[in-house]
Design a protein around this motif. Structure first.
Motif: not given
Ligand SMILES: [Mn+2]
Length: 400
Positions: A289-291, A312-317
């Motif tokens: 979304e930010v991109m 804010q991402e659901p999965q740590e990556s």
């Protein structure tokens, strides 16, 4: 008779390492033009001239260049400047005599003699009295309060401030009564809405005061210290606010100056909106979304817009972090500076014990085995082997 009220220039200010001198320069050009077009007779600057008590040479130069242009305007404009809590009285006062000769009054600190803050001017035979009260420092006002009966320093300082303004009004009544009267001040009036950039606003000697301390004598009170333009308790008691946003919390403030005109025994107060030469913007959402917001963003400002990214991402990556860093270092569009970023994961950093089965003991594993387990949990990570090699290198560096 027209007066322009501004404050909180904060010359030399940097916003997360981005210097704001270009913003201020555009403001100064606009201000000079406004003074000329509006036929301003008196310019009031209510404190926080510089951002730091020890301003850079570049900030000083910008200040003097502005003054030089102001005194060369076709119609002379009286300039009155007070020091704020950010200013060093010594620095602001250093050129006092020289500036006096150029019809520029600076008042950097309160003295024993209340008349030192008074400036009298005459515009087309119309007198005007200004009490140019600077930020009142602890040491300047404590003597004017009787110490013993007060329990804490804040009360003492607040009482000192109250007494100082009472003395100002007494002096006005004794020497200037009947003339148009403006009181300047750099202080926190209780109830004012503050932003991130007003340093240490409610601590120590920055004790808030009631707007009633200004009394009934002033026809207008020209305040500085709070960066968001607003009235303080009455329509004629005003914060002009800073001319440019000095923190992200001010990003939605419409900046302004105030123009006063003496008409029928009172000041008619008007606001002039200051153009925004750049935007301060916070883009938030998932990385995608930010991109998307960034790629479709249309910068149209004179100066590069300043952006904060909040991901804010659901999965740590690790991959998301890598992609974000890449964007921060090299924004995909022109005309923006990304000056801050933050990434958070809903499943924030797994703890080591989550890598193990409930009966497992961490001591049974080597650090390398734990790291392997952690890598195994990452599905969309491409360079696992490289990461493993880097991890081993770090381990080696630890001398284990
Ligand atoms: Mn300020």
């Amino acid at each position: 008779m027209k007066i322009l009220h501004t404050s909180d220039w904060h010359l030399g200010k940097q916003l997360r390492k981005v210097g704001l001198s270009e913003d201020l320069q555009l403001f100064f050009d606009w201000l000079l033009q406004t003074i000329e077009q509006e036929h301003i007779d008196v310019l009031l600057m209510s404190g926080d001239l510089f951002d730091l008590s020890n301003p850079s040479q570049a900030a000083m130069q910008q200040y003097y260049q502005f003054l030089r242009k102001a005194i060369r305007l076709p119609k002379p404009c009286k300039i009155i400047i007070t020091a704020g809590n950010h200013d060093s009285p010594a620095v602001v006062n250093a050129p006092k005599e020289l500036l006096d000769a150029l019809d520029i009054s600076v008042v950097a600190a309160a003295t024993d003699d209340i008349s030192d803050v008074f400036v009298s001017v005459k515009i087309n035979d119309q007198p005007l009295v200004i009490a140019a009260v600077p930020f009142l420092r602890d040491r300047d006002i404590r003597r004017s309060a009787t110490g013993e009966s007060y329990e804490d320093k804040t009360t003492l300082v607040r009482e000192g401030i109250r007494q100082f303004y009472a003395d100002v009004n007494t002096h006005y009544r004794e020497h200037h009564t009947g003339k148009p009267f403006i009181v300047m001040g750099h202080l926190f009036v209780q109830g004012a809405a503050i932003s991130e950039s007003e340093r240490d606003i409610q601590v120590g000697n920055q004790a808030g005061v009631e707007s009633s301390i200004f009394g009934d004598d002033p026809h207008y009170v020209a305040l500085g210290h709070i960066h968001k333009p607003q009235t303080a308790g009455a329509p004629h008691i005003r914060y002009s606010g800073s001319p440019i946003p000095l923190s992200f919390s001010e990003r939605d403030n419409q900046k302004q100056v105030l123009i006063l005109e003496w008409k029928n025994g009172t000041f008619d107060i008007q606001t002039r909106e200051i153009p925004a030469w750049r935007r301060l913007l916070r883009l938030s959402g998932t990385l995608a979304e930010v991109m998307e917001k960034l790629h479709t963003y249309q910068p149209g400002s004179t100066l590069p817009d300043l952006l904060e990214l909040r991901v804010q991402e659901p999965q740590e990556s690790a991959e998301a972090i890598r992609q974000l860093m890449e964007v921060v270092q090299q924004p995909p569009i022109e005309g923006v500076h990304i000056i801050d970023y933050r990434i958070q994961f809903d499943n924030q950093a797994k703890r080591t014990d989550e890598l193990l089965d409930s009966n497992d003991q961490i001591s049974r594993y080597t650090p390398t085995e734990i790291f392997k387990k952690r890598l195994a949990q990452e599905n969309d990570l491409e360079d696992k082997e490289k990461l493993m090699a880097a991890f081993l290198e770090v381990l080696e560096g630890l001398g284990d």
